[in-house]
Design an enzyme around this catalytic site. Structure first.
Site, PDB file in Angstrom:
ATOM      1  N   CYS A   2       0.868  -1.174   0.000  1.00  0.00           N
ATOM      2  CA  CYS A   2       0.000   0.000   0.000  1.00  0.00           C
ATOM      3  C   CYS A   2       0.904   1.223   0.000  1.00  0.00           C
ATOM      4  O   CYS A   2       2.108   1.126   0.198  1.00  0.00           O
ATOM      5  CB  CYS A   2      -0.856   0.049   1.268  1.00  0.00           C
ATOM      6  SG  CYS A   2      -1.875  -1.402   1.519  1.00  0.00           S
ATOM      7  N   ARG A  27       1.197   1.874  -5.932  1.00  0.00           N
ATOM      8  CA  ARG A  27       1.374   0.877  -4.875  1.00  0.00           C
ATOM      9  C   ARG A  27       0.064   0.184  -4.489  1.00  0.00           C
ATOM     10  O   ARG A  27       0.072  -0.774  -3.704  1.00  0.00           O
ATOM     11  CB  ARG A  27       1.968   1.541  -3.631  1.00  0.00           C
ATOM     12  CG  ARG A  27       3.337   2.139  -3.873  1.00  0.00           C
ATOM     13  CD  ARG A  27       3.861   2.810  -2.630  1.00  0.00           C
ATOM     14  NE  ARG A  27       4.118   1.843  -1.567  1.00  0.00           N
ATOM     15  CZ  ARG A  27       5.246   1.166  -1.427  1.00  0.00           C
ATOM     16  NH1 ARG A  27       6.229   1.359  -2.256  1.00  0.00           N
ATOM     17  NH2 ARG A  27       5.391   0.296  -0.449  1.00  0.00           N
ATOM     18  N   TRP A  75      -3.808  -1.551  -1.175  1.00  0.00           N
ATOM     19  CA  TRP A  75      -3.762  -2.809  -1.935  1.00  0.00           C
ATOM     20  C   TRP A  75      -4.145  -3.870  -0.925  1.00  0.00           C
ATOM     21  O   TRP A  75      -3.376  -4.212  -0.039  1.00  0.00           O
ATOM     22  CB  TRP A  75      -2.349  -3.040  -2.491  1.00  0.00           C
ATOM     23  CG  TRP A  75      -2.198  -4.321  -3.215  1.00  0.00           C
ATOM     24  CD1 TRP A  75      -1.724  -5.495  -2.719  1.00  0.00           C
ATOM     25  CD2 TRP A  75      -2.518  -4.566  -4.585  1.00  0.00           C
ATOM     26  NE1 TRP A  75      -1.735  -6.447  -3.698  1.00  0.00           N
ATOM     27  CE2 TRP A  75      -2.205  -5.917  -4.845  1.00  0.00           C
ATOM     28  CE3 TRP A  75      -3.023  -3.781  -5.616  1.00  0.00           C
ATOM     29  CZ2 TRP A  75      -2.391  -6.487  -6.106  1.00  0.00           C
ATOM     30  CZ3 TRP A  75      -3.205  -4.357  -6.859  1.00  0.00           C
ATOM     31  CH2 TRP A  75      -2.897  -5.684  -7.092  1.00  0.00           C
ATOM     32  N   ASN A 101       1.130   0.089   5.932  1.00  0.00           N
ATOM     33  CA  ASN A 101       1.503  -0.757   4.795  1.00  0.00           C
ATOM     34  C   ASN A 101       2.242  -1.948   5.362  1.00  0.00           C
ATOM     35  O   ASN A 101       3.213  -1.780   6.096  1.00  0.00           O
ATOM     36  CB  ASN A 101       2.415   0.040   3.845  1.00  0.00           C
ATOM     37  CG  ASN A 101       3.099  -0.859   2.828  1.00  0.00           C
ATOM     38  OD1 ASN A 101       2.506  -1.824   2.354  1.00  0.00           O
ATOM     39  ND2 ASN A 101       4.343  -0.556   2.497  1.00  0.00           N
ATOM     40  N   GLY A 102       1.786  -3.161   5.033  1.00  0.00           N
ATOM     41  CA  GLY A 102       2.461  -4.361   5.526  1.00  0.00           C
ATOM     42  C   GLY A 102       1.438  -5.395   5.959  1.00  0.00           C
ATOM     43  O   GLY A 102       0.241  -5.259   5.684  1.00  0.00           O
ATOM     44  N   GLU A 482       9.316 -21.133 -18.390  1.00  0.00           N
ATOM     45  CA  GLU A 482       9.142 -19.755 -17.929  1.00  0.00           C
ATOM     46  C   GLU A 482      10.309 -18.875 -18.391  1.00  0.00           C
ATOM     47  O   GLU A 482      10.100 -17.723 -18.793  1.00  0.00           O
ATOM     48  CB  GLU A 482       9.013 -19.746 -16.396  1.00  0.00           C
ATOM     49  CG  GLU A 482       8.907 -18.379 -15.758  1.00  0.00           C
ATOM     50  CD  GLU A 482       7.696 -17.544 -16.194  1.00  0.00           C
ATOM     51  OE1 GLU A 482       6.812 -18.061 -16.887  1.00  0.00           O
ATOM     52  OE2 GLU A 482       7.684 -16.342 -15.857  1.00  0.00           O
ATOM     53  N   LYS A 486       9.822 -15.550 -20.652  1.00  0.00           N
ATOM     54  CA  LYS A 486      10.323 -14.219 -20.249  1.00  0.00           C
ATOM     55  C   LYS A 486      11.158 -13.624 -21.372  1.00  0.00           C
ATOM     56  O   LYS A 486      11.007 -12.461 -21.717  1.00  0.00           O
ATOM     57  CB  LYS A 486      11.191 -14.300 -18.978  1.00  0.00           C
ATOM     58  CG  LYS A 486      10.455 -14.510 -17.688  1.00  0.00           C
ATOM     59  CD  LYS A 486       9.673 -13.328 -17.172  1.00  0.00           C
ATOM     60  CE  LYS A 486       8.255 -13.323 -17.630  1.00  0.00           C
ATOM     61  NZ  LYS A 486       7.283 -14.102 -16.964  1.00  0.00           N
ATOM     62  N   GLU A 489       8.955 -12.650 -24.508  1.00  0.00           N
ATOM     63  CA  GLU A 489       7.976 -11.557 -24.372  1.00  0.00           C
ATOM     64  C   GLU A 489       8.618 -10.188 -24.201  1.00  0.00           C
ATOM     65  O   GLU A 489       8.050  -9.199 -24.632  1.00  0.00           O
ATOM     66  CB  GLU A 489       6.945 -11.837 -23.283  1.00  0.00           C
ATOM     67  CG  GLU A 489       7.412 -11.742 -21.861  1.00  0.00           C
ATOM     68  CD  GLU A 489       6.292 -11.995 -20.843  1.00  0.00           C
ATOM     69  OE1 GLU A 489       5.134 -11.681 -21.120  1.00  0.00           O
ATOM     70  OE2 GLU A 489       6.610 -12.522 -19.761  1.00  0.00           O
ATOM     71  N   HIS A 505      14.302 -35.827 -29.750  1.00  0.00           N
ATOM     72  CA  HIS A 505      13.160 -36.161 -30.606  1.00  0.00           C
ATOM     73  C   HIS A 505      12.798 -35.020 -31.544  1.00  0.00           C
ATOM     74  O   HIS A 505      11.671 -34.967 -32.038  1.00  0.00           O
ATOM     75  CB  HIS A 505      11.969 -36.566 -29.730  1.00  0.00           C
ATOM     76  CG  HIS A 505      12.293 -37.724 -28.850  1.00  0.00           C
ATOM     77  ND1 HIS A 505      12.282 -39.029 -29.295  1.00  0.00           N
ATOM     78  CD2 HIS A 505      12.699 -37.779 -27.561  1.00  0.00           C
ATOM     79  CE1 HIS A 505      12.652 -39.836 -28.304  1.00  0.00           C
ATOM     80  NE2 HIS A 505      12.907 -39.083 -27.241  1.00  0.00           N
ATOM     81  N   LYS A 604      -1.120  -6.335 -19.698  1.00  0.00           N
ATOM     82  CA  LYS A 604      -0.903  -6.956 -18.388  1.00  0.00           C
ATOM     83  C   LYS A 604      -2.024  -7.953 -18.090  1.00  0.00           C
ATOM     84  O   LYS A 604      -1.784  -9.029 -17.559  1.00  0.00           O
ATOM     85  CB  LYS A 604      -0.833  -5.878 -17.308  1.00  0.00           C
ATOM     86  CG  LYS A 604      -0.583  -6.408 -15.913  1.00  0.00           C
ATOM     87  CD  LYS A 604       0.824  -6.958 -15.777  1.00  0.00           C
ATOM     88  CE  LYS A 604       1.087  -7.620 -14.442  1.00  0.00           C
ATOM     89  NZ  LYS A 604       2.250  -8.536 -14.520  1.00  0.00           N
TER      90      LYS A 604
END
Ligand code: AGP
Length: 609
Positions: A2, A27, A75, A101-102, A482, A486, A489, A505, A604
């Site tokens: 946050c 945030r 958040w 925040n936390g 992955e 990365k 993209e 193969h 996104k």
């Protein structure tokens, strides 16, 4: 994550607070709030569900006299996004106000104790307990009361507090969440990040863990938890606003890569009790239900799909439940045969991905229970699933998923352990070893992030190549997928991820000296087999970049470059091995001049088919 902001000085606080919040909006943006205290102790507080525009609209015609105040952009972690759960929170008598925040890990226990002592709560947040703890300790000195209150807290916090009885005093404190003080001329700012006040002062003091700052008039006082005074001189900030928003990092993606230890830890934090036992609630914690489980079907897209592939190994080996992992866009149209003894786990950072949502609806129509594993609190998927498990990665701004991927692994590991315990598939001893290793991962992640120079050098050497192959076996195979995702993209290089055993193969035909092969080859049960595959690659002249364990000197002999990661138990290696791959992709993309935060053609959140 946050954003918190506080001001005390000789100017009207309202506009300054709104300006600061605007700079912290990245945030969190699911709710926002502000509280201003007037000279005679009057207060005005306004909280809204939604983003800052909504707060500003509500405030447009409101007078809020006062030269001290606090503000927050949220958040959500504990409690859905709502006006009631929005900050600032207050004590029973609305005498003091807190923004935070936390995550307070011992929140349930403290809340229970406060309830027993007669406190009443108006929100579901962990933050509100802080206001009540300060209320209990307040005897005319806010600074002392905050100090006494935060000694009782476990977890992470950055807080700013104001009290109607001390209408010039702003107190702030932190542990593991960021907090910075802006030093103006007879005015003070406290904020989660420098951009909040950068247009008003460039003089800052960074608060350290377990420190409390009290600002009032011309005075600033920093103490530790025992009240011992700490001397600290302000520093001058030389960054521009753009750099400051990224906390000094060049891009959000890089910042988010470095936030991974914190995000992983926060994701684990609310899922373990103080005694080290798993404490997650939902229909999936019922013993009869878990014993009757026939199989788990995981549905997801992109990086979230890769997290699902990794978790298959964990669920099968720790909980002995068969698992299928499905790409959501395929699953939704396949007419999959489902039964009521199946469990669907939908994994999605955003909770809004159209194909994953459609798969959830397919499952619901077939009366199959659904767990959503989601990062964004209150997103559509959280409303449609039967139960929700949250990652606590905070908002991810970069289009490429990084910290949310490793946070998904943290949450899935806890769930697999949970099922293993309930199904009696894990002995106490084995559970203890895995749980300890899991909680040790953030420290090991920090070790990987402390030595990134070899990754940047490696990127320099191979950034001109147009094709890459990523190989892994077992738990490292989805990591290879992955790594390839990365790279493609954000750098627009053609990259393929493959299970190393499949190379013979087909893909081996692609190899020559122009095609680097990235091999994830930690010291695990398939190590020897992986080394044989690397020898086959070398024999075709392709350069090999190995992601290897620190205690493996032999790997140097068969590879051109070695990027090291610390050792952990085999099934927990992905959150470590993926970091060099994220950074390799990042550096290659930067060298090629690509916009890593907003790669071409990508969004996104994919809310359309
Ligand atoms: C990964 O870097 C991408 N941003 C993408 O593959 C992403 O993981 C996918 O679109 C799924 O998104 P979700 O987790 O929000 O559902």
């Amino acid at each position: 994550m946050c954003g918190i902001f506080g001001y005390t000085g000789n100017r009207e606080a309202k506009e300054i607070l709104l300006h600061g919040l605007r700079r912290l909006e990245y945030r969190g943006y699911d709710s926002a709030g502000i509280c201003v205290i007037g000279e005679n102790g009057d207060f005005k507080r306004l909280r809204v569900r939604g983003n800052l525009d909504i707060l500003e609209n509500h405030l447009a015609n409101q007078v809020m006299p006062g030269k001290i105040g606090i503000a927050h952009t949220r958040w959500a972690t504990h409690g859905a996004p709502s006006e009631q759960n929005a900050h600032p929170h207050s004590d029973c008598h609305e005498n003091l106000f807190v923004v935070h925040n936390g995550i307070i890990e011992n929140f349930s226990q403290l809340r229970g104790e406060l309830l027993e002592r007669g406190h009443e709560f108006s929100s579901e947040t962990d933050t509100e307990i802080i206001a009540h703890l300060i209320e209990e300790k307040y005897e005319g000195d806010l600074s002392v009361a905050v100090r006494e209150a935060i000694r009782q807290l476990e977890g992470s916090f950055a807080i700013a507090v104001v009290h109607r009885g001390e209408p010039e005093t702003l107190v702030a404190a932190r542990r593991e969440s960021p907090l910075v003080i802006g030093v103006g001329t007879d005015e003070w700012f406290v904020a989660s990040a420098v951009p909040a006040f950068l247009s008003m002062t460039r003089k800052v003091i960074f608060l350290e863990d377990n420190e409390i700052v009290t600002v009032c008039g011309k005075s600033l006082r920093i103490t530790d938890l025992d009240g011992v005074e700490i001397e600290r001189k302000p520093q001058e900030i030389t960054w521009d606003l753009d750099a400051a928003e990224k906390s000094g990092y060049e891009d959000f993606m890089l910042k988010e890569i470095f936030e991974q230890p914190r995000a992983f830890m926060d994701t684990l934090a609310d899922k373990f009790s103080r005694e080290g036992e798993i404490s997650i609630e939902g229909f999936f914690s019922n013993k009869d239900y878990v014993m009757s489980l026939r199989r788990i079907v995981i549905v997801a897209c992109g990086t979230s799909y890769h997290a699902g592939l990794i978790s298959r190994y964990l669920f099968e080996q720790w909980a002995k439940v068969p698992v299928e992992v499905e790409i959501a866009s395929e699953f939704r149209y396949r007419g999959a045969v489902l039964s009521e003894q199946d469990l669907i786990i939908a994994i999605s950072q955003s909770g809004e991905t159209a194909d994953t949502l459609a798969s959830v609806r397919e499952a619901k129509a077939a009366k199959v229970p659904v767990i959503a594993l989601v990062n964004v609190v209150g997103s559509q998927m959280t409303r449609e699933a039967d139960s929700v498990i949250y990652t606590h990665a905070g908002p991810e701004i970069g289009v490429a998923a990084t910290k949310t991927f490793t946070s998904q692994m943290a949450a899935l590991a806890v769930l697999a352990l949970h099922f293993g315990r309930i199904r009696d598939a894990l002995s106490d001893g084995k559970y203890g070893v895995i749980a300890e290793a899991l909680r040790g991962i953030p420290v090991l992640m920090k070790d990987v992030l402390a030595d990134i120079e070899p990754i940047a050098e490696c990127a320099q050497e191979y950034s001109h190549c147009e094709n890459f192959l990523f190989l892994g076996r077992g738990i490292s195979y989805p990591v290879a997928l992955e790594g390839a995702l990365k790279l493609k993209e954000i750098s627009y290089i053609h990259a393929e991820g493959y299970p190393a055993g499949e190379m013979k193969h087909g893909p081996i035909a692609l190899l020559d000296r122009r095609v680097p092969v990235v091999a994830v080859v930690t010291r695990d049960s398939l190590y020897e087999k992986m080394v044989s595959n690397i020898e086959e690659v070398k024999a075709r002249g392709a350069p090999v970049i190995a992601i290897a364990s620190t205690g493996d000197p032999d790997i140097e002999k068969v590879c051109d470059r070695v990027l090291r990661v610390p050792e952990t138990i085999e099934l927990l290696s992905p959150p470590l091995t993926v970091i060099p791959l994220q950074l390799l992709a990042y550096h290659i993309a930067k060298i090629r001049g690509c916009n890593v935060d907003q790669p071409r053609n990508l969004a996104k959140t994919v809310t359309v088919e």
